[in-house]
Enzyme design. Structure first.
Site, PDB file in Angstrom:
ATOM      1  N   ASP A  56       0.817  -1.224   0.000  1.00 25.41           N
ATOM      2  CA  ASP A  56       0.000   0.000   0.000  1.00 25.41           C
ATOM      3  C   ASP A  56       0.843   1.264   0.000  1.00 25.41           C
ATOM      4  OD1 ASP A  56       1.056   0.019   2.528  1.00 25.41           O
ATOM      5  OD2 ASP A  56      -0.847   0.268   3.578  1.00 25.41           O
ATOM      6  N   GLY A  57       2.184   1.111  -0.032  1.00 24.83           N
ATOM      7  CA  GLY A  57       3.071   2.275  -0.095  1.00 24.83           C
ATOM      8  C   GLY A  57       3.631   2.712   1.249  1.00 24.83           C
ATOM      9  N   ARG A 121      13.930  24.541  -0.231  1.00 26.07           N
ATOM     10  CA  ARG A 121      13.616  25.771  -0.975  1.00 26.07           C
ATOM     11  C   ARG A 121      12.284  26.372  -0.537  1.00 26.07           C
ATOM     12  NH1 ARG A 121      14.861  23.233  -6.734  1.00 26.07           N
ATOM     13  NH2 ARG A 121      14.222  21.410  -5.530  1.00 26.07           N
ATOM     14  N   HIS A 155      20.011  25.404   1.466  1.00 25.99           N
ATOM     15  CA  HIS A 155      19.612  26.442   0.515  1.00 25.99           C
ATOM     16  C   HIS A 155      19.749  27.824   1.149  1.00 25.99           C
ATOM     17  CE1 HIS A 155      17.722  28.268  -2.861  1.00 25.99           C
ATOM     18  NE2 HIS A 155      16.694  28.691  -2.145  1.00 25.99           N
ATOM     19  N   LYS A 219      18.193  37.053 -11.924  1.00 25.02           N
ATOM     20  CA  LYS A 219      17.269  35.960 -12.291  1.00 25.02           C
ATOM     21  C   LYS A 219      15.845  36.262 -11.842  1.00 25.02           C
ATOM     22  CE  LYS A 219      16.910  31.627 -10.226  1.00 25.02           C
ATOM     23  NZ  LYS A 219      17.402  30.316  -9.820  1.00 25.02           N
ATOM     24  N   ASP A 245      26.188  27.227  -7.944  1.00 19.99           N
ATOM     25  CA  ASP A 245      24.851  27.216  -7.340  1.00 19.99           C
ATOM     26  C   ASP A 245      24.832  26.168  -6.230  1.00 19.99           C
ATOM     27  OD1 ASP A 245      22.242  28.001  -6.996  1.00 19.99           O
ATOM     28  OD2 ASP A 245      21.657  27.688  -9.090  1.00 19.99           O
ATOM     29  N   ASP A 249      18.292  21.411 -10.290  1.00 14.60           N
ATOM     30  CA  ASP A 249      17.077  20.596 -10.233  1.00 14.60           C
ATOM     31  C   ASP A 249      16.622  20.304 -11.669  1.00 14.60           C
ATOM     32  OD1 ASP A 249      14.716  19.345  -9.684  1.00 14.60           O
ATOM     33  OD2 ASP A 249      13.890  20.907  -8.412  1.00 14.60           O
ATOM     34  N   THR A 250      15.802  21.150 -12.244  1.00 11.97           N
ATOM     35  CA  THR A 250      15.374  20.919 -13.634  1.00 11.97           C
ATOM     36  C   THR A 250      16.454  21.312 -14.640  1.00 11.97           C
ATOM     37  OG1 THR A 250      14.466  23.145 -13.888  1.00 11.97           O
ATOM     38  CG2 THR A 250      12.995  21.468 -12.983  1.00 11.97           C
ATOM     39  N   GLY A 252      16.941  24.323 -15.545  1.00  8.55           N
ATOM     40  CA  GLY A 252      16.484  25.537 -16.229  1.00  8.55           C
ATOM     41  C   GLY A 252      17.329  26.758 -15.900  1.00  8.55           C
TER      42      GLY A 252
HETATM   43  C1  R5P Z   1      17.379  28.702  -6.499  1.00  9.33           C
HETATM   44  O1  R5P Z   1      17.314  29.646  -5.713  1.00  9.33           O
HETATM   45  C2  R5P Z   1      18.415  27.647  -6.378  1.00  9.33           C
HETATM   46  O2  R5P Z   1      19.592  28.162  -5.852  1.00  9.33           O
HETATM   47  C3  R5P Z   1      18.688  26.973  -7.719  1.00  9.33           C
HETATM   48  O3  R5P Z   1      19.159  27.942  -8.632  1.00  9.33           O
HETATM   49  C4  R5P Z   1      17.473  26.332  -8.277  1.00  9.33           C
HETATM   50  O4  R5P Z   1      16.803  25.585  -7.294  1.00  9.33           O
HETATM   51  C5  R5P Z   1      17.840  25.440  -9.441  1.00  9.33           C
HETATM   52  O5  R5P Z   1      16.670  24.885  -9.941  1.00  9.33           O
HETATM   53  P1  R5P Z   1      16.514  24.551 -11.474  1.00  9.33           P
HETATM   54  O6  R5P Z   1      17.670  23.692 -11.886  1.00  9.33           O
HETATM   55  O7  R5P Z   1      15.187  23.820 -11.541  1.00  9.33           O
HETATM   56  O8  R5P Z   1      16.449  25.846 -12.229  1.00  9.33           O
END
Ligand code: R5P
Length: 343
Positions: A56-57, A121, A155, A219, A245, A249-250, A252
């Site tokens: 069930d997880g 975050r 963070h 940014k 950084d 994550d993604t 982007g």
């Molecule tokens: C934002 O404040 C963090 O320091 C990273 O720049 C951010 O979490 C990176 O996320 P992503 O790779 O999705 O742009």
């Protein structure tokens, strides 16, 4: 002798009792490899936490041996790990049940080691009616029963204020900056880049370690998980740029940042971050970006299919030193000559 006859009672010298403090290291399924490396460096075996997921997880754990009286170090980043079948929320729940089980099994101290603190975050309200989930996670860890927490490159360092227990805030920046210096030196044409205003302190320290100047990007986030870079503050034309950084994550942020820096005349762009989450289509995004190379650590297990441009360093030495210092009650900040508070 009555129980109140204190004069007649012999009190053994604690040093003569042969009392051996016991260290136990366990890892959750989000940090199996890192946990094994840390245990090996400490010269102890990993204790089996008997982790499983029911149909069930629900997650479950049962330590395979007695942990009574031991200092139990539970290593688990709060992140998903596909090969182990756990997502980020499983990893958090697993950490909580391992803490609860250790407290219930009479551990002497329970120390959570979360090299990557998931939900970090979400550390403030950025819009009305939002939760402060990083604080909620801190409350959950303390309610479960941790005696202290070890984290790495949070963070925001201010997150330490979410805890009433001691938090040891470690950093991978010394190993990352040394690697950049060794691999990209000589450093005359290097510039270190902060991808947003929030990373300026970290970037300036990193630049100082490498021996290069730094620049800052402006940014914006028009929507969650979407990054737009406006302009560059500082000189990047004709230089090799290294974006620093805390998290990828993604991808982007990095893809947009790298393009902006190249548009401003940089020769090459690299990226460095402590935590490489690489969620969703991050590998595709980064492989299609103009980045020449990316350096991360193993606070987060590297997902399968990583492009060759990504290199991973281990932070097991730093964490093993930290665990050893906590266990022996010696200085943790000495591992960094006191500089871990500077990043
Ligand atoms: C934002 O404040 C963090 O320091 C990273 O720049 C951010 O979490 C990176 O996320 P992503 O790779 O999705 O742009």
């Amino acid at each position: 002798m009555s129980s109140l006859d204190l004069e007649a009672r012999t009190s053994p010298n604690i040093l003569e009792m042969g009392y051996d403090k016991r260290m136990m290291v366990v890892s959750g399924r989000a940090s199996r490899d890192l946990g094994a490396k840390i245990a090996a460096k400490l010269g102890v075996g990993l204790t089996d936490a008997g982790l499983k997921t029911f149909t069930d997880g629900e997650v479950y754990c049962r330590y395979a041996e007695s942990i009574r009286g031991a200092d139990v170090f539970i290593i688990n980043s709060i992140v998903g790990n596909e090969p182990e079948g756990v997502n980020v929320n499983d990893a958090l729940m697993e950490l909580l049940v391992m803490i609860d089980a250790a407290v219930g099994a009479s551990a002497h101290r329970v120390i959570a080691v979360t090299p990557w603190y998931g939900y970090s975050r979400q550390d403030k309200k950025s819009a009305p009616r939002e939760p402060i989930t990083a604080r909620l996670v801190a409350k959950m860890l303390e309610t479960a029963g941790i005696d202290r927490l070890v984290a790495m490159d949070l963070h925001a360092g201010q997150m330490q204020g979410f805890f009433s227990k001691t938090l040891d805030h470690m950093t991978a920046m010394p190993i990352l900056s040394q690697y950049v210096k060794d691999q990209l030196g000589p450093t005359e044409d290097l510039v270190i880049i902060s991808p947003d205003a929030g990373r300026v302190k970290l970037t300036s320290k990193f630049a100082q370690k490498v021996g290069a100047p730094y620049a800052v990007l402006e940014k914006e986030r028009p929507a969650q998980q979407v990054a737009e870079i406006g302009y560059v503050i500082g000189e990047v034309a004709g230089k090799r740029a290294v974006i620093v950084d805390d998290i990828i994550d993604t991808g982007g942020t990095l893809a947009a940042a790298a393009q902006t820096v190249l548009d401003e005349g940089a020769k090459e762009v690299y990226a460095v971050a402590t935590h490489g989450i690489f969620s969703g289509r991050a590998y595709e995004t980064l492989a299609a970006s103009p980045l020449s190379g990316i350096l991360v650590t193993d606070t987060v297990p590297l997902r399968a299919g990583a492009p060759d441009m990504i290199r991973q360093l281990t932070c097991a030495d730093i964490l093993a030193d930290t665990v050893r210092s906590i266990f022996t009650d010696t200085s943790v900040s000495e591992i960094f000559a006191g500089e871990n508070q500077l990043f």
